[in-house]
Design an enzyme around this catalytic site. Structure first.
Site, PDB file in Angstrom:
ATOM      1  N   GLY A  85      29.403  69.281  33.882  1.00  0.00           N
ATOM      2  CA  GLY A  85      29.926  69.966  32.370  1.00  0.00           C
ATOM      3  C   GLY A  85      29.190  71.487  32.307  1.00  0.00           C
ATOM      4  N   GLU A 115      31.581  73.320  34.441  1.00  0.00           N
ATOM      5  CA  GLU A 115      32.687  73.822  33.742  1.00  0.00           C
ATOM      6  C   GLU A 115      32.330  74.966  32.703  1.00  0.00           C
ATOM      7  OE1 GLU A 115      33.389  69.284  32.256  1.00  0.00           O
ATOM      8  OE2 GLU A 115      35.354  69.904  33.092  1.00  0.00           O
ATOM      9  N   ALA A 167      27.065  66.973  31.597  1.00  0.00           N
ATOM     10  CA  ALA A 167      27.077  66.039  30.174  1.00  0.00           C
ATOM     11  C   ALA A 167      25.678  65.237  30.425  1.00  0.00           C
ATOM     12  CB  ALA A 167      28.492  65.445  30.003  1.00  0.00           C
TER      13      ALA A 167
HETATM   14  N1  COA Z   1      22.129  63.584  31.911  1.00  0.00           N
HETATM   15  C1  COA Z   1      21.130  63.037  31.253  1.00  0.00           C
HETATM   16  N2  COA Z   1      20.040  62.990  32.072  1.00  0.00           N
HETATM   17  C2  COA Z   1      19.871  64.016  32.906  1.00  0.00           C
HETATM   18  C3  COA Z   1      21.133  64.666  33.622  1.00  0.00           C
HETATM   19  C4  COA Z   1      22.130  64.299  32.964  1.00  0.00           C
HETATM   20  N3  COA Z   1      23.414  65.108  33.349  1.00  0.00           N
HETATM   21  N4  COA Z   1      20.654  65.233  34.723  1.00  0.00           N
HETATM   22  C5  COA Z   1      19.115  65.362  34.672  1.00  0.00           C
HETATM   23  N5  COA Z   1      18.872  64.495  33.655  1.00  0.00           N
HETATM   24  C6  COA Z   1      17.399  63.775  33.391  1.00  0.00           C
HETATM   25  C7  COA Z   1      17.056  62.981  34.554  1.00  0.00           C
HETATM   26  O1  COA Z   1      17.349  61.574  34.118  1.00  0.00           O
HETATM   27  C8  COA Z   1      15.345  62.950  34.502  1.00  0.00           C
HETATM   28  O2  COA Z   1      15.037  62.358  33.278  1.00  0.00           O
HETATM   29  P1  COA Z   1      13.451  61.622  33.389  1.00  0.00           P
HETATM   30  O3  COA Z   1      12.404  62.763  33.595  1.00  0.00           O
HETATM   31  O4  COA Z   1      13.482  60.855  32.181  1.00  0.00           O
HETATM   32  O5  COA Z   1      13.748  60.781  34.584  1.00  0.00           O
HETATM   33  C9  COA Z   1      15.266  64.647  34.250  1.00  0.00           C
HETATM   34  O6  COA Z   1      16.422  64.923  33.839  1.00  0.00           O
HETATM   35  C10 COA Z   1      15.003  65.365  35.547  1.00  0.00           C
HETATM   36  O7  COA Z   1      15.866  64.932  36.465  1.00  0.00           O
HETATM   37  P2  COA Z   1      15.608  64.406  37.982  1.00  0.00           P
HETATM   38  O8  COA Z   1      16.868  63.624  38.400  1.00  0.00           O
HETATM   39  O9  COA Z   1      14.352  63.633  37.947  1.00  0.00           O
HETATM   40  O10 COA Z   1      15.431  65.809  38.860  1.00  0.00           O
HETATM   41  P3  COA Z   1      15.817  65.933  40.439  1.00  0.00           P
HETATM   42  O11 COA Z   1      15.235  67.214  40.817  1.00  0.00           O
HETATM   43  O12 COA Z   1      15.299  64.692  41.235  1.00  0.00           O
HETATM   44  O13 COA Z   1      17.399  65.944  40.438  1.00  0.00           O
HETATM   45  C11 COA Z   1      19.740  66.593  39.778  1.00  0.00           C
HETATM   46  C12 COA Z   1      18.267  66.997  40.059  1.00  0.00           C
HETATM   47  C13 COA Z   1      20.415  67.560  39.163  1.00  0.00           C
HETATM   48  C14 COA Z   1      20.272  66.417  41.124  1.00  0.00           C
HETATM   49  C15 COA Z   1      19.826  65.244  39.154  1.00  0.00           C
HETATM   50  O14 COA Z   1      18.969  65.023  38.029  1.00  0.00           O
HETATM   51  C16 COA Z   1      21.197  64.767  38.910  1.00  0.00           C
HETATM   52  O15 COA Z   1      21.917  64.312  39.713  1.00  0.00           O
HETATM   53  N6  COA Z   1      21.495  64.805  37.606  1.00  0.00           N
HETATM   54  C17 COA Z   1      22.954  64.277  37.163  1.00  0.00           C
HETATM   55  C18 COA Z   1      24.027  65.407  37.690  1.00  0.00           C
HETATM   56  C19 COA Z   1      25.309  64.867  37.174  1.00  0.00           C
HETATM   57  O16 COA Z   1      25.661  63.844  37.537  1.00  0.00           O
HETATM   58  N7  COA Z   1      25.874  65.717  36.420  1.00  0.00           N
HETATM   59  C20 COA Z   1      27.318  65.282  35.780  1.00  0.00           C
HETATM   60  C21 COA Z   1      27.252  64.204  34.653  1.00  0.00           C
HETATM   61  S1  COA Z   1      28.673  63.794  34.016  1.00  0.00           S
END
Ligand code: COA
Length: 261
Positions: free
Chosen positions: A112, A115, A67
Site C-alpha cells: 500500500g 500504491e 497495509a
Molecule cells: N503491517 C503490520 N506491521 C508491520 C508491517 C505491515 N505491513 N510492516 C512492518 N511491520 C512491523 C513489524 O511487524 C515489526 O513489528 P514488531 O517490532 O512488533 O515485530 C515492525 O514493523 C518493524 O518491522 P521488521 O519486520 O522488524 O523490520 P525489518 O527491517 O526486519 O523488515 C520489512 C522490514 C519492511 C522488509 C518487513 O517489515 C516487511 O516485510 N513488512 C511487510 C511488508 C509487506 O508485506 N507489505 C504489504 C502488506 S499487504
C-alpha cells in the site's frame, strides 16, 4: 486549529503542506483508521486555497511498509473487501487531488505504500529507499489499484515481474523504470522535495492542475479523445487572468505574478 490525526501529522511551510506518517514502530503501515483519516486530510487540503502543493513522506526508516497486516487476521472476506474498498477510495482521492502531490520516499515503500507512490504526481526517493509489491508473499495481491497503475506506468512484463516475485526495487531501479523522478541523498530528501514544490508554486496553478488531470485522464482514453480534451483545457486556460499575465510578463521581460484564476 489544524485537525489532529492518529498516524500522521500535517505541517505547513507557506503554501506547502507536508504530511508525515508517524507510526514508526509499525513502519507506518496503513490501517483502516489511517485510510479514513487520509481521506479526511485530502478533503481538508483540497478545500484550503492556501495549500498549493502536498508532500507525502514517512517518519523513521519507512515511507509506508504497506497495509497493516494485522488487519488481515481472522477477518471475513467481506471485511477484507471493505478494507480494500476504503483503501481504493483513499488512493483515488489523492490521485485526483486538485494540488500536485510529491512523494518523498525516505525508506520502504511496499504494498500500500508503493500504491501511494503510484498515485503521486512526482516522486523523489533516497538512495536507500526500497519499493515493491510483496503481497504475493502473503498469498494476496495489491488491492488499492497498484496492479493496474503499475502496468500502465511501466508496461505489462515489468509489472508482472514485480507483482509475481514480490521483489523490491532499489530507488535507482525504480527511477530507471520511470516510477521515481529523482534519487537524492537521504539528508537532502526534504530539501529537494521543498525545492521541487517551490518550482511548481512559481507556475500558473490552473495550468499545473490541468496538466495533472490531462495526463491522468488521458492515460485511459484514445489518443484522439485525449488530444481533444487537451485542446479544451488549453482553450479554457487561454481565457484566464493568469494566461494573460504570463504572456504579458514574457513580452515585458519580467517575472509573472500568478493569482490562480
Ligand atoms: N503491517 C503490520 N506491521 C508491520 C508491517 C505491515 N505491513 N510492516 C512492518 N511491520 C512491523 C513489524 O511487524 C515489526 O513489528 P514488531 O517490532 O512488533 O515485530 C515492525 O514493523 C518493524 O518491522 P521488521 O519486520 O522488524 O523490520 P525489518 O527491517 O526486519 O523488515 C520489512 C522490514 C519492511 C522488509 C518487513 O517489515 C516487511 O516485510 N513488512 C511487510 C511488508 C509487506 O508485506 N507489505 C504489504 C502488506 S499487504
Amino acid at each position: 486549529m489544524p485537525a489532529a490525526y492518529e498516524n500522521f501529522v500535517v505541517d505547513r511551510d507557506g503554501r506547502i503542506a507536508v504530511l508525515t506518517f508517524t507510526r514508526e514502530d509499525r513502519l507506518n503501515a496503513l490501517d483502516a483508521q489511517t485510510f479514513r483519516e487520509l481521506i479526511a486530510a485530502a478533503d481538508d487540503l483540497e478545500s484550503d486555497p492556501s495549500v498549493g502543493v502536498v508532500i507525502l513522506t514517512g517518519g523513521g526508516r519507512a515511507f509506508v511498509a504497506g497495509a497493516d497486516i494485522n488487519q488481515y487476521v481472522d477477518r471475513t472476506v467481506l471485511d477484507y473487501v471493505e478494507f480494500q474498498r476504503l483503501g481504493r477510495r483513499m488512493y483515488d482521492r489523492f490521485e485526483r487531488l486538485r494540488q500536485p502531490v510529491i512523494a518523498a520516499v525516505n525508506g520502504y515503500a511496499l504494498g500500500g505504500g508503493f500504491e501511494l507512490v503510484l498515485v503521486a504526481d512526482l516522486v523523489l526517493a533516497t538512495e536507500e529507499a526500497k519499493l515493491g509489491l510483496p503481497e504475493v508473499k502473503l498469498g494476496l495481491l495489491p488491492g488499492g489499484g497498484g496492479t493496474q497503475r503499475l502496468a500502465r506506468l511501466v508496461g505489462r512484463n515489468k509489472a508482472k515481474e514485480l507483482l509475481m516475485t514480490g521483489d523490491f526495487l532499489t530507488a535507482a531501479e525504480a527511477r530507471d523504470m520511470g516510477i521515481v523522478n529523482r534519487v537524492v541523498p537521504a539528508d537532502d530528501l526534504l530539501m529537494a522535495a521543498h525545492a521541487l514544490a517551490d518550482r511548481l508554486l512559481e507556475r500558473a496553478p490552473l495550468a499545473v492542475q490541468m496538466a495533472k488531470q490531462l495526463v491522468n485522464d488521458g492515460a485511459d482514453a484514445s489518443l484522439q479523445t485525449a488530444i481533444t480534451q487537451d485542446m479544451g483545457m488549453t482553450a479554457t486556460l487561454y481565457d484566464t487572468a493568469d494566461a494573460r499575465e504570463g504572456i504579458a510578463a514574457f513580452i515585458e521581460k519580467r517575472p509573472p505574478v500568478f493569482a490562480g484564476r
